[in-house]
Design an enzyme around this catalytic site. Structure first.
Site, PDB file in Angstrom:
ATOM      1  N   ASN A   9       0.874  -1.172   0.000  1.00 50.09           N
ATOM      2  CA  ASN A   9       0.000   0.000   0.000  1.00 50.09           C
ATOM      3  C   ASN A   9       0.915   1.226   0.000  1.00 50.09           C
ATOM      4  O   ASN A   9       1.458   1.590   1.040  1.00 50.09           O
ATOM      5  CB  ASN A   9      -0.895  -0.025   1.242  1.00 50.09           C
ATOM      6  CG  ASN A   9      -1.794   1.194   1.320  1.00 50.09           C
ATOM      7  OD1 ASN A   9      -1.871   1.986   0.378  1.00 50.09           O
ATOM      8  ND2 ASN A   9      -2.473   1.354   2.453  1.00 50.09           N
ATOM      9  N   LYS A  11       0.144   4.237  -0.419  1.00 48.34           N
ATOM     10  CA  LYS A  11      -0.528   5.436   0.121  1.00 48.34           C
ATOM     11  C   LYS A  11      -0.252   6.648  -0.776  1.00 48.34           C
ATOM     12  O   LYS A  11      -0.159   6.502  -1.990  1.00 48.34           O
ATOM     13  CB  LYS A  11      -0.103   5.651   1.578  1.00 48.34           C
ATOM     14  CG  LYS A  11      -0.290   4.378   2.423  1.00 48.34           C
ATOM     15  CD  LYS A  11      -0.190   4.595   3.891  1.00 48.34           C
ATOM     16  CE  LYS A  11      -0.424   3.278   4.621  1.00 48.34           C
ATOM     17  NZ  LYS A  11      -0.474   3.397   6.060  1.00 48.34           N
ATOM     18  N   HIS A  95      -9.922   1.456   4.132  1.00 47.13           N
ATOM     19  CA  HIS A  95      -8.691   1.600   4.921  1.00 47.13           C
ATOM     20  C   HIS A  95      -8.970   2.532   6.094  1.00 47.13           C
ATOM     21  O   HIS A  95      -9.705   3.504   5.962  1.00 47.13           O
ATOM     22  CB  HIS A  95      -7.570   2.151   4.032  1.00 47.13           C
ATOM     23  CG  HIS A  95      -6.240   2.080   4.714  1.00 47.13           C
ATOM     24  ND1 HIS A  95      -5.849   3.014   5.635  1.00 47.13           N
ATOM     25  CD2 HIS A  95      -5.227   1.179   4.620  1.00 47.13           C
ATOM     26  CE1 HIS A  95      -4.646   2.690   6.083  1.00 47.13           C
ATOM     27  NE2 HIS A  95      -4.245   1.575   5.489  1.00 47.13           N
ATOM     28  N   GLU A  97      -7.327   4.840   7.367  1.00 44.98           N
ATOM     29  CA  GLU A  97      -7.018   6.258   7.130  1.00 44.98           C
ATOM     30  C   GLU A  97      -8.182   6.945   6.419  1.00 44.98           C
ATOM     31  O   GLU A  97      -8.452   8.120   6.634  1.00 44.98           O
ATOM     32  CB  GLU A  97      -5.710   6.384   6.334  1.00 44.98           C
ATOM     33  CG  GLU A  97      -4.510   6.097   7.231  1.00 44.98           C
ATOM     34  CD  GLU A  97      -3.286   5.563   6.520  1.00 44.98           C
ATOM     35  OE1 GLU A  97      -3.215   5.623   5.284  1.00 44.98           O
ATOM     36  OE2 GLU A  97      -2.392   5.064   7.233  1.00 44.98           O
ATOM     37  N   GLU A 167      -6.284  -4.680  10.062  1.00 43.38           N
ATOM     38  CA  GLU A 167      -5.258  -3.680  10.327  1.00 43.38           C
ATOM     39  C   GLU A 167      -5.598  -2.912  11.600  1.00 43.38           C
ATOM     40  O   GLU A 167      -6.377  -1.945  11.560  1.00 43.38           O
ATOM     41  CB  GLU A 167      -5.170  -2.690   9.163  1.00 43.38           C
ATOM     42  CG  GLU A 167      -4.781  -3.333   7.852  1.00 43.38           C
ATOM     43  CD  GLU A 167      -4.071  -2.331   6.937  1.00 43.38           C
ATOM     44  OE1 GLU A 167      -2.959  -2.620   6.513  1.00 43.38           O
ATOM     45  OE2 GLU A 167      -4.639  -1.254   6.690  1.00 43.38           O
ATOM     46  N   GLY A 173       1.691   2.330  10.802  1.00 42.76           N
ATOM     47  CA  GLY A 173       2.672   3.412  10.726  1.00 42.76           C
ATOM     48  C   GLY A 173       3.295   3.776  12.062  1.00 42.76           C
ATOM     49  O   GLY A 173       3.966   4.794  12.178  1.00 42.76           O
ATOM     50  N   SER A 213       2.545  -2.043  10.402  1.00 40.97           N
ATOM     51  CA  SER A 213       3.982  -2.124  10.705  1.00 40.97           C
ATOM     52  C   SER A 213       4.586  -3.496  10.388  1.00 40.97           C
ATOM     53  O   SER A 213       5.428  -4.000  11.136  1.00 40.97           O
ATOM     54  CB  SER A 213       4.255  -1.737  12.160  1.00 40.97           C
ATOM     55  OG  SER A 213       3.854  -0.402  12.396  1.00 40.97           O
TER      56      SER A 213
HETATM   57  P1  PGA Z   1       2.243   0.393   7.680  1.00 38.58           P
HETATM   58  O1  PGA Z   1       0.846   0.600   6.937  1.00 38.58           O
HETATM   59  O2  PGA Z   1       2.844  -0.890   7.176  1.00 38.58           O
HETATM   60  O3  PGA Z   1       3.064   1.603   7.325  1.00 38.58           O
HETATM   61  O4  PGA Z   1       1.950   0.315   9.144  1.00 38.58           O
HETATM   62  C1  PGA Z   1      -0.022  -0.464   6.692  1.00 38.58           C
HETATM   63  C2  PGA Z   1      -1.281   0.016   6.027  1.00 38.58           C
HETATM   64  O5  PGA Z   1      -1.797   1.076   6.412  1.00 38.58           O
HETATM   65  O6  PGA Z   1      -1.789  -0.617   5.075  1.00 38.58           O
END
Ligand code: PGA
Length: 256
Positions: A9, A11, A95, A97, A167, A173, A213
């Site tokens: 991903n 982003k 997601h 976010e 997630e 993150g 992460s």
């Molecule tokens: P991350 O993000 O690996 O940076 O924690 C995962 C995601 O949001 O899909």
């Protein structure tokens, strides 16, 4: 056991040239890859260039969101048909976010998941609890509500190809990965809900990815969990070397 899916991903990262270069490196690193699937979720502006890089490879392309209407006066939105036209076979939906910053709800997720399926896209539905919800002991309840809500309008026929990602919001993150026990517990619970919504065989074949992460040094342990069928990788997917290490997890020991 379903074939593991390793999904990147990106982003809101990577201009077109950077996307092409990263995709090229992933394709090179996946040459001859067997027994696992790889998916890149690129920003809208990079979909066309990445599709060109992936042509003829086994790596698939996803968009990171979409709108459910087919066309019309929806300034700023992108339809499922547009995503397919850009070369995508998959789309990430719900997601955290988007839920947190852009007002995504289970209702909008459900509409998008249904529209994606109707357009021939495979949805990658994301669910996950916040830290406060986990600490209040609400994890199972929250992810079940998101799962049932997100699939409210989804047709049974789509279940077999559906992708699900657990997630935990507190792990995205932050560098705080869920332990393999925490991941396995939630994944097993989600599979039970999926079995209730379809049947045991169908649920057993649905890939539930863990995200939050995921890094080269924790992927082996996470992927050892029986109900973890892949990873959705944010930060670590922006470096080809790290993402490829994740793609090739556990190969040295010949586990998979
Ligand atoms: P991350 O993000 O690996 O940076 O924690 C995962 C995601 O949001 O899909």
């Amino acid at each position: 056991m379903p074939v593991p899916m390793l999904a990147a991903n990106w982003k809101m990262n990577c201009l077109a040239d950077e996307s092409a270069e990263l995709a090229r490196s992933v394709v090179e690193g996946c040459a001859g890859l067997k027994g696992r699937d790889v998916l890149l979720a690129a920003p809208f502006t990079s979909l066309h260039v990445v599709a060109r890089e992936l042509a003829g490879s086994s790596v698939s392309l996803a968009a990171q969101d979409m709108f459910w209407e087919q066309s019309g006066a929806w300034t700023g939105e992108v339809s499922a048909e547009m995503i397919v036209d850009a070369g995508c076979s998959h789309v990430v939906i719900g997601h955290s976010e988007r839920r947190e910053h852009f007002g995504e709800t289970d209702y909008t997720v459900a509409r998008k998941v249904a529209a994606a399926h109707a357009a021939g896209l495979i949805p990658l539905l994301c669910v996950g609890e916040t830290l406060a919800q986990r600490e209040a002991g609400q994890t199972a309840e929250v992810v079940e509500r998101q799962l049932r809500g997100g699939l409210f309008e989804f047709e049974q026929a789509g279940f077999a190809s559906l992708l699900l990602a657990y997630e935990p919001v507190w792990a995205i993150g932050t560098g705080h990965t869920a332990s393999s026990e925490q991941a396995e517990e939630v994944h097993a619970g989600l599979r039970t809900v999926l079995a209730d919504m379809s049947d045991t065989d169908t649920a057993a074949g649905i890939r539930i990815l863990y995200g939050g992460s995921v890094k080269p040094d924790n992927v082996d342990e996470l992927m050892a969990c029986p109900n973890v069928n892949g990873a959705l990788v944010g930060g670590a997917s922006l470096k080809a070397e790290d993402f490829l290490r994740i793609v090739h997890h556990r190969e040295q020991s010949g586990v998979i």
